[in-house]
Design a protein around this motif. Structure first.
Motif, PDB file in Angstrom:
ATOM      1  N   LEU A   1      52.892  39.098  52.918  1.00 22.44           N
ATOM      2  CA  LEU A   1      52.941  40.088  51.846  1.00 22.44           C
ATOM      3  C   LEU A   1      52.017  41.251  52.185  1.00 22.44           C
ATOM      4  O   LEU A   1      51.043  41.086  52.922  1.00 22.44           O
ATOM      5  CB  LEU A   1      52.506  39.457  50.517  1.00 22.44           C
ATOM      6  N   PRO A   2      52.303  42.418  51.642  1.00 23.40           N
ATOM      7  CA  PRO A   2      51.446  43.560  51.932  1.00 23.40           C
ATOM      8  C   PRO A   2      50.054  43.346  51.344  1.00 23.40           C
ATOM      9  O   PRO A   2      49.880  42.631  50.371  1.00 23.40           O
ATOM     10  CB  PRO A   2      52.157  44.724  51.234  1.00 23.40           C
ATOM     11  N   THR A   3      49.083  43.971  51.969  1.00 26.82           N
ATOM     12  CA  THR A   3      47.719  43.885  51.474  1.00 26.82           C
ATOM     13  C   THR A   3      47.529  44.927  50.378  1.00 26.82           C
ATOM     14  O   THR A   3      47.755  46.112  50.595  1.00 26.82           O
ATOM     15  CB  THR A   3      46.724  44.131  52.617  1.00 26.82           C
ATOM     16  N   VAL A   4      47.155  44.468  49.218  1.00 19.77           N
ATOM     17  CA  VAL A   4      46.912  45.345  48.083  1.00 19.77           C
ATOM     18  C   VAL A   4      45.517  45.003  47.559  1.00 19.77           C
ATOM     19  O   VAL A   4      45.200  43.826  47.407  1.00 19.77           O
ATOM     20  CB  VAL A   4      47.964  45.122  46.972  1.00 19.77           C
ATOM     21  N   PRO A   5      44.692  45.990  47.295  1.00 19.90           N
ATOM     22  CA  PRO A   5      43.354  45.681  46.799  1.00 19.90           C
ATOM     23  C   PRO A   5      43.398  44.834  45.523  1.00 19.90           C
ATOM     24  O   PRO A   5      44.108  45.146  44.579  1.00 19.90           O
ATOM     25  CB  PRO A   5      42.749  47.057  46.509  1.00 19.90           C
ATOM     26  N   CYS A   6      42.672  43.748  45.555  1.00 18.27           N
ATOM     27  CA  CYS A   6      42.590  42.829  44.419  1.00 18.27           C
ATOM     28  C   CYS A   6      41.124  42.423  44.320  1.00 18.27           C
ATOM     29  O   CYS A   6      40.675  41.536  45.038  1.00 18.27           O
ATOM     30  CB  CYS A   6      43.500  41.628  44.684  1.00 18.27           C
ATOM     31  N   HIS A   7      40.375  43.117  43.481  1.00 17.12           N
ATOM     32  CA  HIS A   7      38.930  42.948  43.424  1.00 17.12           C
ATOM     33  C   HIS A   7      38.541  42.014  42.275  1.00 17.12           C
ATOM     34  O   HIS A   7      38.832  42.312  41.114  1.00 17.12           O
ATOM     35  CB  HIS A   7      38.248  44.300  43.240  1.00 17.12           C
ATOM     36  N   PRO A   8      37.878  40.903  42.604  1.00 17.08           N
ATOM     37  CA  PRO A   8      37.435  39.983  41.549  1.00 17.08           C
ATOM     38  C   PRO A   8      36.515  40.682  40.551  1.00 17.08           C
ATOM     39  O   PRO A   8      35.757  41.587  40.916  1.00 17.08           O
ATOM     40  CB  PRO A   8      36.674  38.896  42.313  1.00 17.08           C
ATOM     41  N   LEU A   9      36.612  40.243  39.318  1.00 10.55           N
ATOM     42  CA  LEU A   9      35.734  40.779  38.287  1.00 10.55           C
ATOM     43  C   LEU A   9      34.320  40.290  38.544  1.00 10.55           C
ATOM     44  O   LEU A   9      34.112  39.169  39.018  1.00 10.55           O
ATOM     45  CB  LEU A   9      36.193  40.322  36.904  1.00 10.55           C
ATOM     46  N   ARG A  10      33.377  41.131  38.229  1.00  5.89           N
ATOM     47  CA  ARG A  10      31.970  40.793  38.403  1.00  5.89           C
ATOM     48  C   ARG A  10      31.278  40.832  37.058  1.00  5.89           C
ATOM     49  O   ARG A  10      31.748  41.452  36.123  1.00  5.89           O
ATOM     50  CB  ARG A  10      31.294  41.794  39.331  1.00  5.89           C
ATOM     51  N   GLY A  11      30.160  40.175  36.997  1.00  6.76           N
ATOM     52  CA  GLY A  11      29.318  40.268  35.820  1.00  6.76           C
ATOM     53  C   GLY A  11      29.619  39.211  34.779  1.00  6.76           C
ATOM     54  O   GLY A  11      30.390  38.276  34.995  1.00  6.76           O
TER      55      GLY A  11
ATOM     56  N   LEU B   1      35.547  23.897  34.014  1.00  6.75           N
ATOM     57  CA  LEU B   1      35.109  24.485  35.270  1.00  6.75           C
ATOM     58  C   LEU B   1      35.005  23.376  36.305  1.00  6.75           C
ATOM     59  O   LEU B   1      34.520  22.284  35.992  1.00  6.75           O
ATOM     60  CB  LEU B   1      33.753  25.167  35.094  1.00  6.75           C
ATOM     61  N   HIS B   2      35.472  23.658  37.523  1.00  4.37           N
ATOM     62  CA  HIS B   2      35.485  22.664  38.597  1.00  4.37           C
ATOM     63  C   HIS B   2      35.158  23.341  39.921  1.00  4.37           C
ATOM     64  O   HIS B   2      35.449  24.523  40.101  1.00  4.37           O
ATOM     65  CB  HIS B   2      36.869  22.015  38.719  1.00  4.37           C
ATOM     66  N   PRO B   3      34.611  22.581  40.895  1.00  2.00           N
ATOM     67  CA  PRO B   3      34.352  23.164  42.217  1.00  2.00           C
ATOM     68  C   PRO B   3      35.640  23.490  42.978  1.00  2.00           C
ATOM     69  O   PRO B   3      35.636  24.352  43.851  1.00  2.00           O
ATOM     70  CB  PRO B   3      33.539  22.099  42.947  1.00  2.00           C
ATOM     71  N   MET B   4      36.738  22.839  42.655  1.00  2.00           N
ATOM     72  CA  MET B   4      38.053  23.090  43.253  1.00  2.00           C
ATOM     73  C   MET B   4      37.995  23.089  44.775  1.00  2.00           C
ATOM     74  O   MET B   4      38.558  23.962  45.438  1.00  2.00           O
ATOM     75  CB  MET B   4      38.662  24.381  42.703  1.00  2.00           C
TER      76      MET B   4
ATOM     77  N   LEU C   1      32.802  31.287  40.263  1.00  2.00           N
ATOM     78  CA  LEU C   1      33.210  32.671  40.002  1.00  2.00           C
ATOM     79  C   LEU C   1      32.242  33.319  39.010  1.00  2.00           C
ATOM     80  O   LEU C   1      31.598  32.622  38.213  1.00  2.00           O
ATOM     81  CB  LEU C   1      34.614  32.709  39.395  1.00  2.00           C
ATOM     82  N   ALA C   2      32.196  34.638  39.025  1.00  4.85           N
ATOM     83  CA  ALA C   2      31.435  35.351  38.008  1.00  4.85           C
ATOM     84  C   ALA C   2      32.028  35.030  36.639  1.00  4.85           C
ATOM     85  O   ALA C   2      33.243  34.818  36.519  1.00  4.85           O
ATOM     86  CB  ALA C   2      31.495  36.857  38.266  1.00  4.85           C
ATOM     87  N   PRO C   3      31.215  34.972  35.599  1.00  2.00           N
ATOM     88  CA  PRO C   3      31.739  34.638  34.276  1.00  2.00           C
ATOM     89  C   PRO C   3      32.922  35.499  33.830  1.00  2.00           C
ATOM     90  O   PRO C   3      33.874  34.979  33.234  1.00  2.00           O
ATOM     91  CB  PRO C   3      30.526  34.832  33.354  1.00  2.00           C
TER      92      PRO C   3
ATOM     93  N   VAL D   1      36.683  33.938  32.893  1.00  2.07           N
ATOM     94  CA  VAL D   1      37.411  34.195  31.653  1.00  2.07           C
ATOM     95  C   VAL D   1      38.802  34.745  31.960  1.00  2.07           C
ATOM     96  O   VAL D   1      39.803  34.300  31.393  1.00  2.07           O
ATOM     97  CB  VAL D   1      36.607  35.159  30.743  1.00  2.07           C
ATOM     98  N   LYS D   2      38.895  35.693  32.895  1.00  3.97           N
ATOM     99  CA  LYS D   2      40.192  36.262  33.256  1.00  3.97           C
ATOM    100  C   LYS D   2      41.093  35.203  33.857  1.00  3.97           C
ATOM    101  O   LYS D   2      42.272  35.100  33.533  1.00  3.97           O
ATOM    102  CB  LYS D   2      40.008  37.442  34.230  1.00  3.97           C
ATOM    103  N   THR D   3      40.531  34.358  34.712  1.00  3.79           N
ATOM    104  CA  THR D   3      41.305  33.290  35.334  1.00  3.79           C
ATOM    105  C   THR D   3      41.798  32.305  34.290  1.00  3.79           C
ATOM    106  O   THR D   3      42.958  31.867  34.332  1.00  3.79           O
ATOM    107  CB  THR D   3      40.464  32.570  36.408  1.00  3.79           C
ATOM    108  N   LEU D   4      40.964  31.955  33.331  1.00  8.49           N
ATOM    109  CA  LEU D   4      41.399  31.045  32.272  1.00  8.49           C
ATOM    110  C   LEU D   4      42.514  31.675  31.443  1.00  8.49           C
ATOM    111  O   LEU D   4      43.502  31.002  31.105  1.00  8.49           O
ATOM    112  CB  LEU D   4      40.227  30.630  31.386  1.00  8.49           C
ATOM    113  N   ALA D   5      42.417  32.966  31.152  1.00 13.31           N
ATOM    114  CA  ALA D   5      43.497  33.636  30.414  1.00 13.31           C
ATOM    115  C   ALA D   5      44.793  33.586  31.237  1.00 13.31           C
ATOM    116  O   ALA D   5      45.880  33.371  30.678  1.00 13.31           O
ATOM    117  CB  ALA D   5      43.112  35.081  30.100  1.00 13.31           C
TER     118      ALA D   5
END
Length: 175
Positions: free
Chosen positions: A19-29, A52-55, A77-79, A83-87
């Motif tokens: 797949l093409p590389t597209v910027p996908c920046h994890p949320l911080r903070g 939450l798990h070490p996965m 992950l940053a908090p 939250v975004k991942t859980l959503a």
């Protein structure tokens, strides 16, 4: 279908054409106080265990295992990203239990649910969500638009379930 596992996983964990590389920046903070716990309660009311798990068995940020009725989110992950991942995983939980959705469409739908939830809560997830969706549609803007139009009602219904569940947790004093 029991045992189907749809996850918000890293594209590197998949097979198929590059797949093409597209910027996908994890949320911080940080995330607002108790937001992860309130979202977890939404999943728990839907019949899932959430945590939450070490996965260590995956490179994904989170996953949803329907056969086990379990949602996991990576614990390092940053908090805000947790939250975004859980959503996102709640999007899978409320949209994809039947396992009938194409994987790329399932990821687009779940991430769209997460984007709506985060946006409604005043948390900017653009830098992650747009890149994530673009990656799963192969960088094809027309395909993304077509998929979003076709799935728009499903996405907004699932986002409403999550947001209504958050409102219910506030009303019930789960802060």
């Amino acid at each position: 279908m029991s045992g189907i596992r749809i996850s918000g996983q890293d594209v590197a964990d998949t097979d198929g054409r590059e797949l093409p590389t597209v910027p996908c920046h994890p949320l911080r903070g940080d995330a607002p106080a108790m937001l992860f716990e309130r979202l977890a309660a939404v999943g728990e009311r839907g019949g899932f265990t959430v945590g939450l798990h070490p996965m260590q068995d995956s490179r994904a940020n989170g996953d949803t295992a329907f056969g086990h009725r379990r949602i996991r989110v990576r614990d390092n992950l940053a908090p805000a990203q947790q939250v975004k991942t859980l959503a996102h995983e709640l999007g899978h939980a409320y949209l994809h239990a039947d396992g009938a959705t194409d994987r790329a469409l399932a990821e687009l739908e779940a991430e769209s649910v997460a984007f709506i939830v985060m946006s409604t809560l005043g948390i900017d997830s653009d830098e992650y969500s747009f890149g994530y969706v673009a990656t799963w549609v192969g960088g094809d803007a027309d395909a993304a638009e077509s998929s979003l139009r076709a799935s728009g009602s499903r996405i907004t219904r699932a986002a409403a379930i999550v947001l209504d569940g958050l409102a219910d947790s506030v009303d019930a004093g789960e802060e």
